[in-house]
Design an enzyme around this catalytic site. Structure first.
Site, PDB file in Angstrom:
ATOM      1  CG  ASP A  51      -1.652   1.258   1.454  1.00 32.04           C
ATOM      2  OD1 ASP A  51      -2.320   1.699   0.510  1.00 32.04           O
ATOM      3  OD2 ASP A  51      -1.574   1.821   2.566  1.00 32.04           O
ATOM      4  CG  ASP A  53      -2.131   7.285   0.393  1.00 34.65           C
ATOM      5  OD1 ASP A  53      -1.153   7.508  -0.341  1.00 34.65           O
ATOM      6  OD2 ASP A  53      -3.295   7.605   0.090  1.00 34.65           O
ATOM      7  NE  ARG A 115      -6.018  19.886 -16.549  1.00 31.04           N
ATOM      8  CZ  ARG A 115      -5.476  21.079 -16.739  1.00 31.04           C
ATOM      9  NH1 ARG A 115      -4.369  21.207 -17.466  1.00 31.04           N
ATOM     10  NH2 ARG A 115      -6.020  22.150 -16.194  1.00 31.04           N
ATOM     11  CE  LYS A 203      -5.382   0.155  -1.923  1.00 31.28           C
ATOM     12  NZ  LYS A 203      -4.591   0.565  -0.738  1.00 31.28           N
TER      13      LYS A 203
END
Length: 297
Positions: A51, A53, A115, A203
């Site tokens: 992971d 964060d 973008r 995940k």
């Protein structure tokens, strides 16, 4: 919509997000094949999944990314304030509000729509060098290197946009990244997600899908996370490690006998996952101070 139908729809989006992330990661890895020195004999069936964060990076990578984008006038600092507040609530309660997630998703998609993918990749590299590089946990980085030295693949698994996640992986010399995939056509973002944000069960879907593509034996794999939201991913592998865990993950780790590593100071670690009125007030004040600091930079 009935709750059962909503749960089914959420599961389908999470599954789609996992498949899209695994597809993107596997395709990029195929492009990179043959470019490595290959001095370490590869361990073809084992890998490590990290992971990002609060596990690999101190704080929330998406907030660091947002700070850099705000400095480049992609959106306002008031937008950044709401992102910091949502993150503060999550760190205090250990739970994510579905409305916060949906609002964050809509804002993120609105600023990237139209973008180019190359633009976001280039900006992500600049923001990594300016902000994120100094926030890598040395202890977690050393764990990743241990797996690399053993010839194993090392993957980041994160809700962060895959372009930024891949930049972090590249800068750290890792195999690649599984992240949230935004739809693009002819190299331009459409403003839609493929599936959903890569989170929780998403995940786990991504890791399982990548394992199939890469021929990995999940029983020989290792996963690392700070959050109880990643228990589905941690439960997939043979070895799970809680890094800087929130209180709920710490409890799960103790019950299941998972290793716990904490690279925070004792004082900071003690405060994680203790939601109190004082704590909420401090979070609001901290978020306000943080935004003021960013805007003064």
């Amino acid at each position: 919509m009935p709750l059962s139908d909503q749960a089914s729809a959420d599961e389908q989006r999470q599954s789609a997000a996992g498949e899209a992330s695994a597809d993107a990661a596997h395709s990029l890895l195929l492009e990179k094949e043959g470019r490595e020195d290959g001095q370490v004999p590869p361990d073809l069936t084992a890998a490590a999944f990290f992971d990002v964060d609060n596990t690999m990076v101190q704080g929330a990578s998406i907030v660091h990314f947002a700070r850099g984008l705000a400095a480049r006038n992609y959106f306002s600092y008031s937008d950044l304030a709401s992102a910091v507040w949502a993150q503060a609530k999550f760190r205090l309660t250990g739970k994510e509000n579905s409305e916060d997630v949906a609002a964050g998703r809509e804002k993120a998609l609105s600023f990237i729509a139209g973008r180019s993918t190359e633009e976001l990749k280039a900006v992500g590299e600049e923001i990594y060098d300016e902000i994120i590089a100094d926030k890598i946990w040395p202890g977690t980085r050393a764990l990743a290197q241990m797996h690399l030295d053993a010839g194993q693949q090392v993957w980041l698994v994160t809700a962060t946009p895959v372009e930024l996640a891949q930049t972090i992986a590249d800068r750290l010399g890792l195999t690649g990244a599984l992240g949230t995939v935004a739809e693009s056509q002819d190299g331009v973002f459409t403003g839609k997600l493929v599936g959903d944000i890569l989170h929780g069960l998403g995940k786990a879907h991504a890791v399982r899908s990548l394992a199939i593509r890469e021929g990995l034996n999940l029983k020989r794999c290792t996963a690392y996370s700070d959050s109880h939201n990643d228990v589905p991913m941690l439960s997939l592998v043979g070895t799970a490690v809680a890094i800087n865990p929130d209180s709920d993950l710490r409890d799960v780790a103790r019950v299941r006998g998972w290793e716990i590593r904490d690279y925070r100071t004792g004082r900071k670690a003690a405060k994680i996952g203790v939601p109190t009125a004082i704590g909420v007030g401090a979070a609001i004040g901290g978020a306000a101070a943080l935004i003021k600091h960013f805007s003064d930079d």
